[in-house]
Design an enzyme around this catalytic site. Structure first.
Site, short mmCIF file in Angstrom:
data_model
loop_
_atom_site.label_atom_id
_atom_site.label_comp_id
_atom_site.label_asym_id
_atom_site.label_seq_id
_atom_site.Cartn_x
_atom_site.Cartn_y
_atom_site.Cartn_z
N ASP A 52 21.94 58.92 -15.41
CA ASP A 52 20.78 58.40 -15.03
C ASP A 52 20.35 57.43 -16.12
O ASP A 52 19.42 57.24 -16.39
CB ASP A 52 19.55 59.46 -15.04
CG ASP A 52 20.08 60.61 -14.04
OD1 ASP A 52 20.49 60.49 -12.92
OD2 ASP A 52 19.82 62.07 -14.36
N HIS A 69 21.88 57.61 -7.24
CA HIS A 69 21.51 56.48 -7.74
C HIS A 69 20.51 55.54 -7.01
O HIS A 69 20.50 55.63 -5.90
CB HIS A 69 22.95 55.49 -7.47
CG HIS A 69 24.21 55.96 -8.48
ND1 HIS A 69 25.48 55.32 -8.40
CD2 HIS A 69 24.00 56.82 -9.53
CE1 HIS A 69 26.04 56.19 -9.18
NE2 HIS A 69 25.31 56.95 -9.87
P1 GDP Z 1 21.90 56.43 -12.25
O1 GDP Z 1 22.13 57.66 -11.80
O2 GDP Z 1 22.51 56.12 -13.72
O3 GDP Z 1 22.18 55.47 -11.40
O4 GDP Z 1 20.30 56.19 -12.79
P2 GDP Z 1 19.03 56.91 -11.58
O5 GDP Z 1 18.72 56.03 -10.55
O6 GDP Z 1 19.28 58.29 -11.44
O7 GDP Z 1 18.13 56.95 -12.59
C1 GDP Z 1 17.17 55.53 -13.11
C2 GDP Z 1 16.04 55.49 -12.64
O8 GDP Z 1 15.30 54.46 -13.46
C3 GDP Z 1 15.96 55.12 -11.14
O9 GDP Z 1 14.80 55.60 -10.80
C4 GDP Z 1 15.78 53.62 -11.44
O10 GDP Z 1 14.64 53.06 -10.40
C5 GDP Z 1 15.14 53.34 -12.57
N1 GDP Z 1 15.43 52.05 -13.29
C6 GDP Z 1 16.46 51.51 -13.63
N2 GDP Z 1 16.43 50.46 -14.51
C7 GDP Z 1 15.06 50.36 -15.12
C8 GDP Z 1 14.28 50.00 -15.91
O11 GDP Z 1 14.55 48.91 -16.77
N3 GDP Z 1 13.00 50.00 -16.08
C9 GDP Z 1 12.40 51.22 -15.37
N4 GDP Z 1 10.92 51.27 -15.45
N5 GDP Z 1 12.97 51.88 -14.49
C10 GDP Z 1 14.43 51.49 -14.27
MG MG Z 2 21.10 59.34 -11.32
#
Ligand code: GDP
Ligand code: MG
Length: 426
Positions: free
Chosen positions: A12, A40
């Site tokens: 995440d 994601h």
């Molecule tokens: P992944 O599993 O690594 O792809 O990550 P997730 O999608 O599960 O969790 C990351 C969350 O943070 C998601 O809701 C994204 O939309 C959000 N997100 C990603 N990058 C940023 C950022 O730079 N700032 C903020 N505020 N939110 C972010």
């Molecule tokens: Mg995730």
């Protein structure tokens, strides 16, 4: 160019968001491990999408997406995910989605096994593994027992249905031992007919496709699910996933063990989050945790579970960078720390008065205590910053401090979930 994008922490980190951004320079995006336990979240001009199985490149029209042999695929879930994206206006066809014939099929009984075992563990020990209950551990176990079905078998269901009865008989020995109703062969045939047949047209030898693409100079990206600390070999066993989340596995899991990675980009979060159980040394509790969880919106994309949170963990991140062989870092969610006058960093752990700065074996980790140090926060909104010059000094200093502590260059800094909310540092 063969680039892997992988998680440095507990997952995440914002991999989906970074793959969505960086895939503009790539022709092909491959998922190489895991299943629909991934979540994601991608937000771009076309909307907000949650991807569990499909590679994040699916949201770009000119990108070809590959699901490699290292993956485990829940057929029903994939049909649903394709359907949902189509409703959102995303085009999906065998031209932009290729599924390896060697990828493993997650069966409905694997999901049942996962639930049965988590419930048994909860009752017996009060300590479940914190599984997403999507059948991932049981299906990987079946793979290594050589009792799993592969996507290529959907191309010749006559043979598949010949194998089915004995595998079901074998599986029912386990299901009955848990006191559950045995699975019926006819139900599984129906499952393949309903959810397997529509996917058959995507099934191919992704190794041939990727080698050809590489030969033709195409840029290929390997997208990981979860992070280094959830890797089946290198993570916090048993609170890990059941697959290899590390970059070195990418060529194997994608179908091209003959190819070598050009580089590895690690996605690292500006603070820590951890969904599910297991040691999480830098963890915040009570109001401190609630504040950070609220600011970061830390609720699981796949499950909605509140994520455990803490400050940036130098010990764990440095280990994650080593496991991933990261050449450069994309630091995500820096904007989340904007409301802090002072920001804590977990610089090391202690155990019986001794300093620990190498990530220890899981049993030792359980006993470690975090040591927090404070740095000055920037205490203003940075979500509109797009260049290094836009950043307040304290935010720039925080980035440079993490770079120094982790001994790895930070190339990108993400300051928002939207596609363009990032800064290129060099
Ligand atoms: P992944 O599993 O690594 O792809 O990550 P997730 O999608 O599960 O969790 C990351 C969350 O943070 C998601 O809701 C994204 O939309 C959000 N997100 C990603 N990058 C940023 C950022 O730079 N700032 C903020 N505020 N939110 C972010
Ligand atoms: Mg995730």
């Amino acid at each position: 160019m063969l680039t892997s994008i992988c998680g440095i922490n507990w997952g995440d980190e914002g991999k989906g968001r970074m793959v969505d951004l960086l895939s503009r320079d790539f022709d092909v995006v491959c998922r190489y491990q895991g299943g629909n336990n991934a979540g994601h979240t991608v937000i771009n001009e076309r909307g907000r999408f949650i991807l569990n199985l499909l590679p994040s490149g699916i949201l770009r029209e000119d990108v070809v997406n590959v699901m490699g042999p290292g993956m485990v695929i829940d057929l029903k879930h994939l049909c649903g995910e394709i359907e949902k994206l189509r409703e959102g206006g995303i085009k999906i066809s065998p031209a932009n989605l290729k599924i390896s014939d060697k990828a493993i099929i997650t069966m409905p009984y694997n999901v049942l096994q996962d639930i049965m075992e988590e419930d048994r563990l909860t009752k017996a020990t009060g300590k479940p593994y914190g599984s997403t209950r999507r059948g991932i551990a049981p299906v990987y176990a079946d793979k290594y027992m050589k009792k799993a079905f592969r996507m290529g078998e959907l191309l010749n269901t006559e043979l598949l249905y010949k194998r089915l009865p004995d595998i079901i008989a074998w599986k029912n020995m386990t299901i009955k031992a848990y006191g559950f109703e045995p699975v019926k062969v006819e139900e599984m045939v129906e499952y393949f007919e309903t959810y397997g047949k529509p996917l058959a047209e995507y099934v191919t030898d992704t190794g041939i496709y990727l080698n050809e693409a590489n030969k033709n100079g195409k840029n290929i990206m390997f997208e990981a699910q979860l992070g280094a600390l959830r890797d089946i070999d290198y993570g916090i066993v048993p609170y890990t996933s059941s697959s290899s989340t590390i970059a070195a596995y990418a060529p194997i899991g994608a179908g091209v063990p003959n190819l070598k990675l050009t580089n590895s980009i690690g996605i690292m979060k500006a603070y820590s989050s951890c969904v599910g159980a297991g040691p999480f040394t830098c963890e915040y509790f009570d109001e401190k945790a609630e504040k950070l969880r609220g600011l970061g919106g830390e609720y699981g994309a796949a499950t909605g579970r509140p994520r455990r949170v803490g400050p940036f963990d130098v010990v764990a991140s440095r280990y994650g960078i080593r496991c991933q062989g990261a050449d450069e870092i994309a630091l995500t969610k820096l904007d989340v720390l904007s409301e802090y006058e002072e920001i804590e960093i977990c610089t090391h752990y202690t155990l019986d008065g001794k300093i620990i700065d190498e990530f220890p074996f899981t049993d030792v980790l359980d006993e470690c205590k975090p040591v927090f140090e404070k740095v000055k926060g920037w205490n203003c909104d940075i979500s509109k910053c797009r260049t290094v010059k836009d950043l307040p000094k304290e935010a720039y200093d925080y980035i440079k401090l993490l770079e120094k502590l982790c001994n790895c260059k930070i190339k990108y800094v993400s300051v928002g979930a939207e596609r363009d909310a990032y800064i290129k540092m060099y």
